[in-house]
Design a protein around this motif. Structure first.
Motif, PDB file in Angstrom:
ATOM      1  N   LYS A 197      -3.296  -8.032   9.806  1.00 55.92           N
ATOM      2  CA  LYS A 197      -3.026  -6.599   9.741  1.00 55.92           C
ATOM      3  C   LYS A 197      -4.016  -5.913   8.806  1.00 55.92           C
ATOM      4  O   LYS A 197      -4.517  -4.828   9.101  1.00 55.92           O
ATOM      5  N   ARG A 198      -4.316  -6.561   7.688  1.00 50.97           N
ATOM      6  CA  ARG A 198      -5.259  -5.982   6.738  1.00 50.97           C
ATOM      7  C   ARG A 198      -6.648  -5.848   7.359  1.00 50.97           C
ATOM      8  O   ARG A 198      -7.348  -4.851   7.150  1.00 50.97           O
ATOM      9  N   ASP A 227      -6.431  -3.008   9.949  1.00 47.36           N
ATOM     10  CA  ASP A 227      -6.289  -1.717   9.269  1.00 47.36           C
ATOM     11  C   ASP A 227      -7.663  -1.216   8.828  1.00 47.36           C
ATOM     12  O   ASP A 227      -7.958  -0.016   8.905  1.00 47.36           O
ATOM     13  N   ARG A 228      -8.481  -2.125   8.350  1.00 47.35           N
ATOM     14  CA  ARG A 228      -9.852  -1.777   7.966  1.00 47.35           C
ATOM     15  C   ARG A 228     -10.647  -1.324   9.189  1.00 47.35           C
ATOM     16  O   ARG A 228     -11.372  -0.318   9.149  1.00 47.35           O
ATOM     17  N   GLN A 233      -9.466  -0.025  11.912  1.00 44.85           N
ATOM     18  CA  GLN A 233      -8.938   1.256  12.393  1.00 44.85           C
ATOM     19  C   GLN A 233      -9.623   2.430  11.705  1.00 44.85           C
ATOM     20  O   GLN A 233      -9.818   3.486  12.307  1.00 44.85           O
ATOM     21  N   ARG A 234     -10.013   2.230  10.464  1.00 42.54           N
ATOM     22  CA  ARG A 234     -10.676   3.306   9.720  1.00 42.54           C
ATOM     23  C   ARG A 234     -12.159   3.418  10.071  1.00 42.54           C
ATOM     24  O   ARG A 234     -12.819   4.367   9.632  1.00 42.54           O
ATOM     25  N   GLU A 237       0.826  -1.209   0.000  1.00 41.24           N
ATOM     26  CA  GLU A 237       0.000   0.000   0.000  1.00 41.24           C
ATOM     27  C   GLU A 237       0.860   1.259   0.000  1.00 41.24           C
ATOM     28  O   GLU A 237       0.474   2.278  -0.576  1.00 41.24           O
TER      29      GLU A 237
END
Length: 292
Positions: free
Chosen positions: A179-180, A183-184, A186-187, A128
């Protein structure tokens, strides 16, 4: 693939942007022939018979495939595949919305730390970041010339750093996927997440997702989610003027009392106490971010 000639099939819905040395001279200095991004939809496939440059493909979302000499790789989010010059190959979309960043590298430059004689496939946190760097490079061309030149120089340096950093090593597949997922999350910390929803993002069963979180993060999915929420709330309490109620809503606690209780359990202080004692707050954040 020996019976295939060089060709490509690209649908009208696919969107592509790229740069080469004719537009950005700095690319040549760093051994970059071309770089670009693409959002592939419906139909996208390319077959290359005699490639003269090394090729790197970073997958950000969706899935693709690459074939060479009877082998096939599935290109999943968070992956990078490195194809050395001379390796006949074909690649294309395997799942709708395949989003990628790609680069062609000059073989006259020394890429021995990155490119070998064989195709390399690895999962890496740089996918990314590389996409963002190339996108910034593309967008910077629309700026006024002085600013554009400065942004371009910075972006090319970042790309070069990502390519030449020695510790770009493959991470365990499960770790990258976890992690992916988070990360989603977290948004969207305001969302009412549960284990079923988190497991569906992976995707896997709820018990398996729970085991993976325990193995790679040392805590349950909900415990990790709570930690993410509290750490973000702590940063907002220290750096913003938003009210405690607003911060609670941002991190998924619409009822102020619930947020205060949860935050005190995590930090030993209420949100207001945390905000009023910056030295203690900084010490706590340092301990939480750097556990012994």
């Amino acid at each position: 693939m020996n019976d295939k000639q060089e060709r490509f099939l690209i649908s009208e819905k696919t969107q592509q942007e790229f740069l080469d040395q004719t537009k950005v001279l700095l690319l040549e200095e760093h051994g970059l022939v071309q770089c670009g991004i693409a959002h592939c939809r419906e139909q996208f496939s390319v077959f290359r018979k005699h490639p003269q440059k090394h090729m790197l493909i970073y997958t950000v979302s969706g899935k693709g495939w690459l074939e060479s000499e009877g082998r096939r790789w599935l290109l999943e989010p968070g992956s990078m595949i490195i194809v050395p010059a001379g390796a006949e190959n074909g690649f294309g979309i395997a799942e709708e919305g395949w989003q990628i960043a790609w680069l062609f590298l000059d073989t006259a430059k020394d890429w021995s730390a990155l490119v070998t004689d064989e195709i390399s496939y690895l999962l890496t946190p740089t996918a990314e970041v590389m996409y963002a760097c190339i996108q910034t490079l593309l967008r910077s061309l629309s700026l006024q010339i002085d600013l554009s030149g400065a942004v371009i120089a910075h972006s090319v340096q970042q790309i070069d750093l990502l390519l030449r950093t020695p510790d770009i090593t493959s991470q365990p597949r499960h770790q990258v996927r976890l992690k992916r997922v988070f990360d989603r999350v977290q948004r969207q910390l305001h969302k009412e997440w549960d284990v079923r929803q988190l497991a569906a993002l992976y995707p896997c069963s709820e018990p398996h997702f729970h085991r993976l979180c325990q193995q790679y993060m040392g805590r349950s999915p909900i415990a990790h989610l709570t930690r993410m929420r509290m750490e973000y709330a702590a940063r907002l309490l220290r750096s913003s003027e938003w009210s405690v109620q607003q911060i609670g809503e941002i991190v998924g606690y619409p009822i102020p009392a619930n947020f205060s209780t949860r935050f005190k359990t995590w930090s030993g202080m209420t949100p207001r106490q945390f905000r009023q004692q910056p030295s203690l707050a900084d010490k706590l954040l340092n301990i939480k971010n750097n556990p012994v």
